[in-house]
Design an enzyme around this catalytic site. Structure first.
Site, PDB file in Angstrom:
ATOM      1  CB  SER A  22      -6.513 -34.370  61.998  1.00 54.85           C
ATOM      2  OG  SER A  22      -5.390 -34.036  63.010  1.00 54.85           O
ATOM      3  CE  LYS A  81      -6.345 -36.576  65.187  1.00 48.76           C
ATOM      4  NZ  LYS A  81      -6.079 -37.849  64.736  1.00 48.76           N
ATOM      5  CE  LYS A 111      -2.807 -34.479  65.323  1.00 50.32           C
ATOM      6  NZ  LYS A 111      -2.579 -35.610  65.621  1.00 50.32           N
ATOM      7  CG  ASP A 148      -4.240 -37.136  68.334  1.00 51.46           C
ATOM      8  OD1 ASP A 148      -3.721 -37.703  69.375  1.00 51.46           O
ATOM      9  OD2 ASP A 148      -4.103 -37.513  67.358  1.00 51.46           O
ATOM     10  CD  GLU A 196      -6.074 -39.917  67.564  1.00 52.46           C
ATOM     11  OE1 GLU A 196      -7.051 -39.531  67.235  1.00 52.46           O
ATOM     12  OE2 GLU A 196      -5.098 -40.420  66.783  1.00 52.46           O
ATOM     13  CG  ASP A 209      -2.447 -42.567  66.692  1.00 57.28           C
ATOM     14  OD1 ASP A 209      -1.847 -43.676  66.032  1.00 57.28           O
ATOM     15  OD2 ASP A 209      -2.474 -41.582  66.372  1.00 57.28           O
ATOM     16  CE  LYS A 243      -2.422 -42.331  62.451  1.00 62.42           C
ATOM     17  NZ  LYS A 243      -1.637 -41.315  63.355  1.00 62.42           N
ATOM     18  N   GLY A 298      -4.812 -41.172  59.910  1.00 63.90           N
ATOM     19  CA  GLY A 298      -4.006 -40.784  58.889  1.00 63.90           C
ATOM     20  C   GLY A 298      -2.688 -40.035  59.141  1.00 63.90           C
TER      21      GLY A 298
HETATM   22  O1  OSB Z   1      -1.627 -38.490  65.625  1.00 67.87           O
HETATM   23  O2  OSB Z   1      -3.154 -38.885  64.165  1.00 67.87           O
HETATM   24  C1  OSB Z   1      -2.210 -38.485  64.472  1.00 67.87           C
HETATM   25  C2  OSB Z   1      -0.532 -36.907  61.218  1.00 67.87           C
HETATM   26  C3  OSB Z   1       0.731 -37.346  61.255  1.00 67.87           C
HETATM   27  C4  OSB Z   1       1.260 -38.088  62.266  1.00 67.87           C
HETATM   28  C5  OSB Z   1       0.165 -38.403  63.527  1.00 67.87           C
HETATM   29  C6  OSB Z   1      -1.018 -37.919  63.174  1.00 67.87           C
HETATM   30  C7  OSB Z   1      -1.556 -37.164  62.276  1.00 67.87           C
HETATM   31  C8  OSB Z   1      -2.702 -36.620  62.159  1.00 67.87           C
HETATM   32  C9  OSB Z   1      -3.304 -36.054  60.593  1.00 67.87           C
HETATM   33  O3  OSB Z   1      -3.394 -36.326  62.834  1.00 67.87           O
HETATM   34  C10 OSB Z   1      -4.229 -37.029  60.157  1.00 67.87           C
HETATM   35  C11 OSB Z   1      -4.333 -36.563  58.545  1.00 67.87           C
HETATM   36  O4  OSB Z   1      -3.668 -37.291  57.773  1.00 67.87           O
HETATM   37  O5  OSB Z   1      -5.387 -35.822  58.214  1.00 67.87           O
HETATM   38 MG    MG Z   2      -3.184 -39.550  66.757  1.00 67.95          MG
END
Ligand code: OSB
Ligand code: MG
Length: 375
Positions: A141, A167, A169, A194, A220, A245, A269, A297
């Site tokens: 991510s 992924k 953001k 995401d 997402e 999520d 999660k 995560g």
């Molecule tokens: O939205 O998935 C999410 C990290 C912190 C809080 C929310 C998210 C995330 C990530 C990182 O996308 C995922 C990772 O731990 O690699």
């Molecule tokens: Mg997310």
């Protein structure tokens, strides 16, 4: 197999550690560079189970923070389990049920209890969960990176390392142009985005529909975290599957999302839904309703990621999970050995020793420790 036990929690230790990510992680709700993590230890005889509070200092992803979790653990959760005897994880988790909300805090204790329980039974966690895979497909991510050239270089690096998917953001204003540039260089890479709840169906509909041009695995959480209805309105207009999520806080919201038709996929999660047992309920509901799943995560340390690897080994997890190798997040992880990517197939191996199956490096833990509490 009869897995009834009698485990008395003799001592609980909370360690507040402060660890710095290799790179700042930026999302639509803020930036993270330092992670203030609470490591939870549950002691019973000579066994120690480890858990982790996956919250952040800032309540952007969740209303919980490292400090609210500390407060709730100290004041309400730990008193319910200290010097108490439990026969199973279910029994343990039931004792926390009367406290409303605070899923991330509850999950940290349930994590530690599962680790302890599996160590007492001498079994790796994935076997108790019914996990089938010994290697779990994983992705990376990547946070919002304003310099597109740097983003392209990063994607290049992770693709070369062998990750299964990327992924990105996104947020209003950081979307279509970015994806155009990325798809030009990487037309084939397995890609998903995401939005962390940053779009509005009436203000941003055209942009959301334009996402269909980029052959994404999924989008997402495009809309507000409470808005299952607008997700259900958006879904039939998009070809790209919608994954939820933030909107899924428990099996109840998962049922509502499925009944309304709000999503094709759910990111499971454990910290967001209050633990492993609730994650199982959501997982089983998804399997029954042909909803895709993967394990999300929250920038966890190697302890939290080890817990995620065990649950990600379930046979019906259908997409790569947000569990990257230790060296994606940290200069040095607090576990030994660190989680490593198997570059040939984009997987991480599920640790195959009792409990979470990794050893905590106490020297490092103490090096990063700021405060601790013994109960
Ligand atoms: O939205 O998935 C999410 C990290 C912190 C809080 C929310 C998210 C995330 C990530 C990182 O996308 C995922 C990772 O731990 O690699
Ligand atoms: Mg997310």
């Amino acid at each position: 197999m009869n897995n009834e036990v009698s485990i008395t929690i003799d001592q609980v230790i909370l360690r507040h550690i402060r660890v710095r990510l290799k790179d700042e992680f930026k999302t639509s709700f803020g930036k993270t560079f330092w992670r203030d993590v609470l490591i939870v230890e549950l002691h019973s005889d000579d066994f120690v189970g480890y858990g982790e509070v996956a919250a952040d200092l800032f309540p952007g992803f969740s209303y919980e923070t490292s400090e609210t979790a500390l407060l709730v653990l100290k004041k309400f959760l730990i008193p319910r389990i200290l010097n108490k005897q439990f026969s199973s994880p279910r029994d343990f988790r039931d004792s926390l049920e009367i406290i409303r909300g605070h899923p991330i805090a509850k999950c940290s204790l349930e994590y530690a209890f599962w680790d302890l329980y599996a160590k007492v039974l001498g079994e790796p966690l994935y076997r108790l969960y019914g996990g089938a895979k010994t290697r779990v497909p994983v992705g990376v991510s990547i946070g919002i990176i304003d310099k597109i050239q740097y983003l392209i270089e990063l994607i290049q690096k992770y693709v070369e390392e062998g990750y299964c998917r990327i992924k990105l953001k996104i947020a209003p204003g950081y979307d279509i142009e970015v994806l155009k540039a990325v798809r030009e260089v990487f037309p084939e890479v397995a890609l998903q985005v995401d939005a962390n709840a940053s779009y509005d169906i009436s203000k941003n509909l055209k942009t959301l529909l334009d996402l269909d041009k980029f052959n994404l695995l999924m989008i997402e959480q495009p809309l507000h975290y409470y808005d299952l209805v607008d997700h259900a309105r958006l879904r039939p207009q998009l070809k790209t599957p919608i994954c939820l999520d933030e909107s899924i806080g428990s099996v109840h919201s998962a049922e509502a999302a499925i009944a309304l038709g709000s999503c094709d996929i759910i990111n499971i999660k454990p910290p967001r839904v209050g633990g492993i047992i609730e994650s199982f309920k959501i997982h089983n509901l998804c399997v029954k309703n042909s909803i895709g799943t993967w394990i999300g995560g929250m920038l966890e340390t190697g302890i939290g990621k080890a817990h995620l690897l065990h649950i990600a080994s379930l046979p019906n997890i259908t997409y790569p999970s947000d569990i990257s190798a230790s060296n994606r997040y940290w200069l040095e992880d607090i576990i030994d050995p660190p989680h490593k990517l198997n570059s040939s197939d984009g997987t991480i191996s599920v640790p195959n020793k009792p409990g979470i199956g990794v050893d905590v490096d106490m020297d490092r833990l103490l090096k990063y420790q700021i405060r601790y509490w013994k109960f």
